[in-house]
Design an enzyme around this catalytic site. Structure first.
Site, PDB file in Angstrom:
ATOM      1  N   CYS A 143       0.775  -1.194   0.377  1.00  0.00           N
ATOM      2  CA  CYS A 143       0.057   0.099   0.283  1.00  0.00           C
ATOM      3  C   CYS A 143       0.976   0.898  -0.251  1.00  0.00           C
ATOM      4  O   CYS A 143       1.778   1.026   0.478  1.00  0.00           O
ATOM      5  CB  CYS A 143      -0.875   0.113   1.109  1.00  0.00           C
ATOM      6  SG  CYS A 143      -0.310  -0.223   2.726  1.00  0.00           S
ATOM      7  N   CYS A 173       3.823   1.536   2.721  1.00  0.00           N
ATOM      8  CA  CYS A 173       4.854   0.773   2.051  1.00  0.00           C
ATOM      9  C   CYS A 173       5.759   1.840   1.543  1.00  0.00           C
ATOM     10  O   CYS A 173       7.141   1.601   1.883  1.00  0.00           O
ATOM     11  CB  CYS A 173       4.570  -0.225   1.101  1.00  0.00           C
ATOM     12  SG  CYS A 173       4.059  -1.492   1.586  1.00  0.00           S
ATOM     13  N   ASP A 185      16.484  24.911 -33.076  1.00  0.00           N
ATOM     14  CA  ASP A 185      18.021  25.067 -32.438  1.00  0.00           C
ATOM     15  C   ASP A 185      18.038  24.784 -34.675  1.00  0.00           C
ATOM     16  O   ASP A 185      17.744  24.385 -35.165  1.00  0.00           O
ATOM     17  CB  ASP A 185      19.055  24.443 -31.906  1.00  0.00           C
ATOM     18  CG  ASP A 185      20.425  24.445 -32.274  1.00  0.00           C
ATOM     19  OD1 ASP A 185      20.035  25.784 -31.800  1.00  0.00           O
ATOM     20  OD2 ASP A 185      20.796  23.002 -32.514  1.00  0.00           O
TER      21      ASP A 185
END
Length: 798
Positions: free
Chosen positions: A96, A99, A505
């Protein structure tokens, strides 16, 4: 489950029965807690000693049983294999959200660990550390001490774990399907016997048989929904599983009461069908996600574990098998046919073909020979070659892409977060509506109150809403990767679809970034081929980019130059066939060719002259040429209504020349990195959504500052690490694919969300008014979810 409600007779850590007068215990929050084994006792004590006892207050279920401590000496083997400062672990035993909290807190407290981030969806933990202080074995031991199994990322082991989950889901689906078919065998005769031909005892027998056959579907097949709903309720969250679980439990309870009492409606056929169809939708969703992740899994498995390194090259031809991670620049390795290249390198011997599909998305193999650059992870498909390593395995092209893949999926895109928020409010509104419908029918016709409430719960389960966005994004990400673009950040597609400006660029992005020969002008009757051969002979051995461009244009060398002398900043001279030649700038060559420079100095190109004692031979016009696909890409962006801008560090003349050729109206030269970022920030202040495309180290800042950014696959690693998406291979075609995919993805998401809303607007009133019974509601809900998944799957077609 909070600590206050845990069974004190059970193990405090894992919840399993503890032996009477258990000798194992741990002190948590100042109290002596009973444990079932020394492993759980050690894990609980480690959590408490680290100051993380809040885990027990926040967890929603018990931890896994630990058992005895592992032999930590065996973990030292990981230290040699995992020596990078940024390492990924796979974690097992996550239960869960608590944890995740516990693992991150525990590791961030370890000496030498600078950052730990756990992705609960993939069960992968990324740890940034100082390898000299925080060893891999230390991290694994710390995780095992608090009850979690961890190991350095092993794609095969994790794939096996996911396959087990798939098989478990399939077993649940199979049991639900068998229950549904058997229950239908007993339900259909009851439905057909409307003329009183079935007596009460036979009807009761049918109902009891259906009840027994429904138990496996409810107790086993529907367990993921019941468990998910319980966890949501414990956290105070109205998740998608809540109405599903309530519908199953309410229908089951009403049916059991009716069977026991001997009168009333039963819904066993509706329950089993609902569970089967819902599991079928989830299985379809899981399959869609697995398909979308398959290409990324293949990328992560592409790196070979071992390499054949020459002991003494070019002397002895003996090889040793060594870990690929142990290779360093300068090592020479043998790559047999059918194997992947262990690290970036240069081919020393052998002509072959390589498959780079995993790295660039190219479907065709490349023919390469001595001197060719070879990316790590490319597969040698023709004959054995000898490769000199130019970068370590952890710095290779493949390793970079794997790190980028690990970054992907850490966060949810804005659309998915919006769908989650809407879904949560939808569930709350649905629960209120269910109560209102039940109460309203109870006042009008009590017999219809319970069926109507169940139908509302079932028909309006927001599964289609929850699947609408993630399934589309998963399919679109797969489509992008197969077309040569790796989406690192989750917002790439939705932001690109909204982008108003695309900033490029110039060097290395719209152009190749290195000189190529545009034309050869010859004098005195010399042929183009002979002029190129003479120039290439003089440039043999030179590392200058102009020299490389001339050699590439000349092809295989046919002449040899002697007495070669390079004059820095001017050119090179040497003797070929007994005659003296010079190659370089006009003034340098005029010193041997004499006479006036023929044709004058051309503009917009770099001119390299060739002359001999008898006069001028040729002029080679070299340029940083525009990529052939750049015109189509720019035209496509303009056709899509986006403003294209060119920012270049070169002078204004070079920037305007490229802009004119590509049809770009806005171009600026002399742009330093901070200038590019200033321009992008200015556009954003005016309300523009900016997409940036760059390749160099100097583009890293502006790539980070743009709303969405793309780095060229052959560009600098720093640029790629700061970008939201990497265009694999060479060229801009993947950007064009990303634009198409972004538009298609937003279209599919809108369709899915629109269908989910339309379905609920039509189905909920029908269920509330009693026009839909529970089993028809289950069919409608499952069909709407399947439609969403199948619609999203269309995006996988490249």
């Amino acid at each position: 489950m909070s600590a206050a409600v845990l069974d004190t007779a059970a193990c405090w850590h894992c919840g399993q029965p503890a032996p009477a007068a258990s000798p194992w215990s741990a002190v948590v929050d100042g109290a002596n807690r009973t444990m079932c084994c020394p492993g759980c006792a050690a894990a609980a004590q480690a959590i408490a000693d680290a100051g993380l006892a809040d885990y027990y207050d926040n967890r929603t279920e018990f931890a896994a049983r630990i058992g005895d401590d592992a032999d930590l000496a065996a973990l030292r083997a990981y230290d040699d294999a995992v020596d990078a400062d940024d390492v990924v672990f796979t974690i097992e035993g996550i239960r869960c959200a608590a944890c995740v909290w516990l693992i991150e807190r525990r590791l961030n407290a370890l000496p030498g660990v600078t950052h730990a981030l756990l992705n609960v969806a993939t069960e992968r933990l990324r740890v940034r550390r100082d390898p000299a202080v925080a060893k891999a074995s230390d991290i694994i031991a710390a995780l095992r001490a608090i009850g979690y199994t961890a190991y350095p990322l092993d794609a095969e082991r994790q794939a096996a774990h996911l396959e087990r989950e798939r098989k478990t889901l399939f077993r649940r689906l199979f049991v639900a399907g068998m229950s549904m078919m058997q229950v239908m065998m007993y339900a259909v005769p009851v439905y057909l016997a409307t003329d009183g031909t079935m007596d009460a005892d036979m009807r009761a027998l049918m109902h009891w048989a259906a009840l027994l056959l429904t138990v496996p579907a409810v107790a086993y097949s529907s367990w993921p929904f019941l468990r998910g709903a319980w966890m949501d309720l414990r956290r105070g969250v109205a998740g998608m599983d809540v109405p599903v679980a309530l519908g199953i439990l309410a229908a089951s309870a009403a049916s059991v009461v009716a069977v026991v009492r001997g009168h009333g409606d039963v819904y066993f056929d509706s329950i089993t069908m609902f569970v089967f169809l819902l599991l079928g939708s989830r299985y379809l969703e899981l399959d869609a996600r697995r398909r979308a992740a398959r290409a990324l899994e293949g990328l992560q498995r592409a790196a070979p574990a071992m390499a054949q390194r020459f002991v003494d090259f070019p002397g002895a031809r003996a090889t040793d098998t060594v870990p690929a991670g142990a290779l360093v620049p300068g090592d020479v390795v043998l790559v047999p046919p059918g194997q992947a290249v262990p690290a970036d390198g240069v081919i020393v011997e052998g002509d072959t073909e390589v498959d780079v599909a995993l790295l660039t998305g190219e479907s065709r193999t490349r023919a390469l020979g001595p001197g060719a650059q070879l990316p790590g992870g490319a597969v040698n498909v023709a004959q054995a070659i000898v490769v000199r390593v130019t970068s370590s395995a952890r710095d290779s092209t493949l390793a970079l892409l794997v790190r980028l893949v690990e970054r992907a999926g850490q966060d949810k895109p804005a659309l998915a977060l919006w769908a989650d928020r809407v879904g949560a409010w939808f569930v709350l509104a649905l629960l209120v509506l269910t109560v209102v419908v039940c109460a309203g029918w109870y006042l009008v016709d009590p017999a219809r109150a319970w069926p109507a409430a169940i139908a509302v719960l079932v028909v309006s389960c927001p599964c289609a809403l929850s699947l609408a966005t993630p399934t589309a994004l998963a399919a679109a990400t797969d489509r992008l990767l197969r077309r040569g673009a790796l989406a690192v950040k989750p917002h790439v597609l939705e932001t690109l679809g909204r982008a108003t400006h695309v900033v490029f660029d110039k060097t290395g992005t719209l152009t190749y970034g290195h000189p190529v020969l545009r034309q050869t002008v010859t004098f005195g009757g010399a042929s183009r081929r002979m002029a190129l051969q003479l120039a290439a002979a003089l440039e043999t051995g030179s590392a200058h980019p102009l020299a490389q461009a001339i050699r590439d244009a000349a092809g295989p060398a046919a002449l040899v130059a002697n007495m070669v002398n390079q004059v820095v900043g001017k050119g090179i001279e040497g003797e070929i066939g007994g005659r003296r030649y010079r190659l370089g700038n006009a003034a340098f060559v005029a010193g041997i060719a004499c006479g006036q420079i023929p044709g004058g100095q051309p503009g917009g190109v770099t001119a390299v002259w060739l002359g001999t004692t008898s006069g001028w031979v040729a002029r080679f016009d070299l340029v940083d040429d525009i990529r052939p696909e750049a015109r189509d890409v720019v035209a496509g962006l303009r056709a899509a209504g986006k403003t294209v801008v060119l920012l270049s560090g070169d002078d204004d003349e070079a920037a305007q020349d490229v802009a004119m050729q590509l049809g770009i109206a806005h171009a600026l030269g002399h742009q330093l990195p901070e200038d590019k970022l200033t321009v992008v920030r200015g556009l954003q202040r005016e309300g523009a959504v900016v997409a940036m495309v760059g390749d160099g180290i100097n583009d890293a800042a502006v790539l980070s500052g743009a709303d969405v950014s793309f780095a060229m696959g052959q560009g600098a690693q720093l640029a790629q690490l700061h970008a939201d998406c990497v265009l694999l291979g060479e060229g801009l075609r993947p950007l064009e694919a990303a634009l198409d995919t972004a538009a298609a993805t937003l279209r599919v998401i809108r369709q899915n969300l629109g269908w989910a809303m339309l379905y609920n607007v039509a189905a909920i009133p029908a269920a509330a008014s009693g026009l839909l019974n529970p089993w028809l509601s289950g069919v409608g809900m499952a069909a709407s979810s399947a439609l969403v998944v199948l619609n999203a799957a269309r995006l996988r077609r490249a």
